[in-house]
Design an enzyme around this catalytic site. Structure first.
Site, short mmCIF file in Angstrom:
data_model
loop_
_atom_site.label_atom_id
_atom_site.label_comp_id
_atom_site.label_asym_id
_atom_site.label_seq_id
_atom_site.Cartn_x
_atom_site.Cartn_y
_atom_site.Cartn_z
N ASP A 36 -5.00 -29.62 44.39
CA ASP A 36 -4.74 -28.78 43.22
C ASP A 36 -4.85 -29.58 41.92
O ASP A 36 -5.29 -29.05 40.90
CB ASP A 36 -3.34 -28.16 43.32
CG ASP A 36 -3.20 -27.28 44.55
OD1 ASP A 36 -4.05 -26.40 44.72
OD2 ASP A 36 -2.26 -27.49 45.33
N HIS A 72 2.39 -32.84 49.00
CA HIS A 72 2.06 -31.57 49.64
C HIS A 72 3.11 -31.27 50.70
O HIS A 72 3.60 -32.17 51.37
CB HIS A 72 0.67 -31.64 50.28
CG HIS A 72 0.11 -30.30 50.67
ND1 HIS A 72 0.45 -29.68 51.85
CD2 HIS A 72 -0.77 -29.47 50.03
CE1 HIS A 72 -0.19 -28.52 51.92
NE2 HIS A 72 -0.92 -28.37 50.83
#
EC number: 2.3.3.16
Length: 427
Positions: free
Chosen positions: A363, A306
């Site tokens: 995600d 991330h």
């Protein structure tokens, strides 16, 4: 006035003294607002080192893997709360009492219907349009139907607009899906939860009512909580920028949806699923992992790591647990889900991924959950937008409550200097 000062020396001249501002948590911030009067600007493409605003809503510490909404840790909210309570907290700053929560829930529930004329707008779009294109258009069009709440300087108007957006977003999202597959719209039911109502509008048909599975309902609720807000990301900054001009709330949220549509932002879980489809089989995983480790190969593992979190994404822990609950409940046997589970195992145990902190992120797991629930990948970002609407509204409301100037970034100009113009075109 700040107690700490920073000094900036320009070309050896007298130093410019700048205030250093301290927040409750996080990095100190140098106040550079006076630099323009000295004839210089700062250069920070992507705003990665720039605090664009002051906010009390969400705090992130990427190095430590911390995400707080109004001071409450995201894992506690995801496991011990529900989406509407989190919405109340984000919008109001404090936990609701039982009476406040009941009133808030009732208000949201009673405004889930949309104007019947809006349903006809869907037919102006091609059925094969991407649902996010439809969401942008329909959300922006709300201003034409609810123009009694467009005065952004009126706190009551802002509150009404907030409730309308929060209430109607699941209805519009489900209608995007139904329209794309040629099924009749399913209207909201006041006896269902926020997440359960959305699932019912997605999957119920006139010939076969949908029975909401409590495990899937809770999973959807957690997905909404974990995507509710994430500080000053691209779409939230877009909403704030649009709002700084005094644009109406529906236009601002439509702008946020447009920004979220970008594959580098809201499309990450859809991209992760497409990656799994590319890998296609567990037997192909070693080859793709090898390619991911090769810096000269263009292939990248989507759904890992991330930009903000240099540690484990705190949302991913809850999402991983939820993912396994859903797969166990459904007993799903799917090649792509098997690929995903094996990739997860590798990422959590391979020294390369551990060293580079390339952990599965929110995600990665949300895409698996949504696929297992029967939701097509084209709807993933729509659900993200539905969840993030409350965060956008909270930041938009905060901006108006605190007072704001219209956003006007500057630039480092590298084009031509002044030159004379003489046309070579015969007229």
């Amino acid at each position: 006035m700040a107690d700490t000062k920073a000094k900036l020396t320009l070309n050896g001249d007298t130093a410019v003294e700048l205030d250093v501002l301290k927040g409750t948590l996080g990095q100190d911030v140098i106040d550079i607002r006076t630099l323009g009067s000295k004839g210089v600007f700062t250069f920070d493409p992507g705003f990665t080192s720039t605090a664009s605003c002051e906010s009390k809503i969400t705090f992130i510490d990427g190095d430590e893997g911390i995400l707080l909404h109004r001071g409450f840790p995201i894992d506690q909210l995801a496991t011990d709360s529900n989406y509407l309570e989190v919405c109340y907290i984000l919008l109001n700053g404090e936990k609701p009492t039982q009476e406040q929560y009941d009133e808030f829930k009732t208000t949201v529930t009673r405004h889930t219907m949309i104007h019947e004329q809006i349903t006809r707008l869907f037919h102006a779009f091609r059925r094969d349009s991407h649902p996010m294109a439809v969401m942008c258009g329909i959300t922006g069009a709300l201003a034409a139907f609810y123009h009694d709440s467009l005065d952004v300087n009126n706190p009551r108007h802002r509150e009404i607009a907030a409730f309308r957006l929060l209430s109607k977003m699941p209805t519009m999202a489900a209608m995007c899906y139904k329209y794309s597959i040629g099924q009749p719209f399913v209207y909201p039911r006041n006896d269902l939860s926020y997440a359960g109502n959305f699932l019912n509008m997605m999957f119920s048909t006139p010939c076969e009512p949908y029975e909401v599975n409590p495990i899937l309902e809770r999973a959807m609720d957690r997905i909404l909580i974990l995507h509710a807000d994430h500080e000053q990301n691209a779409s939230t900054s877009t909403v704030r920028t649009a709002g700084s001009s005094g644009a109406n709330p529906f236009a601002c949220i439509a702008a946020g949806i447009a920004s979220l549509w970008g594959p580098a932002h809201g499309g990450a879980n859809e991209a992760a699923l497409k990656m799994l489809e590319e890998i296609s089989s567990v037997k192909h995983i070693p080859e793709f992992v090898r390619r991911a480790k090769d810096k000269n190969d263009s292939f990248r593992l989507m759904g890992f790591g991330h930009r903000v979190y240099k540690n484990y994404d705190p949302r991913a822990t809850v999402m991983r647990e939820t993912c396994h609950e859903v797969l166990k409940e459904l007993g799903t046997k799917d090649d792509l889900l098997e690929v995903a589970m094996e990739l997860e195992n590798i990422a959590l145990n391979d020294p390369y991924f551990i060293e580079k902190k390339l952990y599965p992120n929110v995600d990665f797991y949300s895409g698996i959950i949504l696929k297992a629930m029967g939701i097509p990948s084209s709807m993933f970002t729509v659900i993200f937008a539905m969840a993030r609407t409350v965060g956008w509204i909270a930041h938009w409301s905060e901006m108006h409550s605190d007072g704001m100037k219209i956003a006007r970034p500057r630039q480092l100009y590298t084009g031509y200097e002044k030159r004379d113009f003489k046309s070579d075109i015969k007229r």
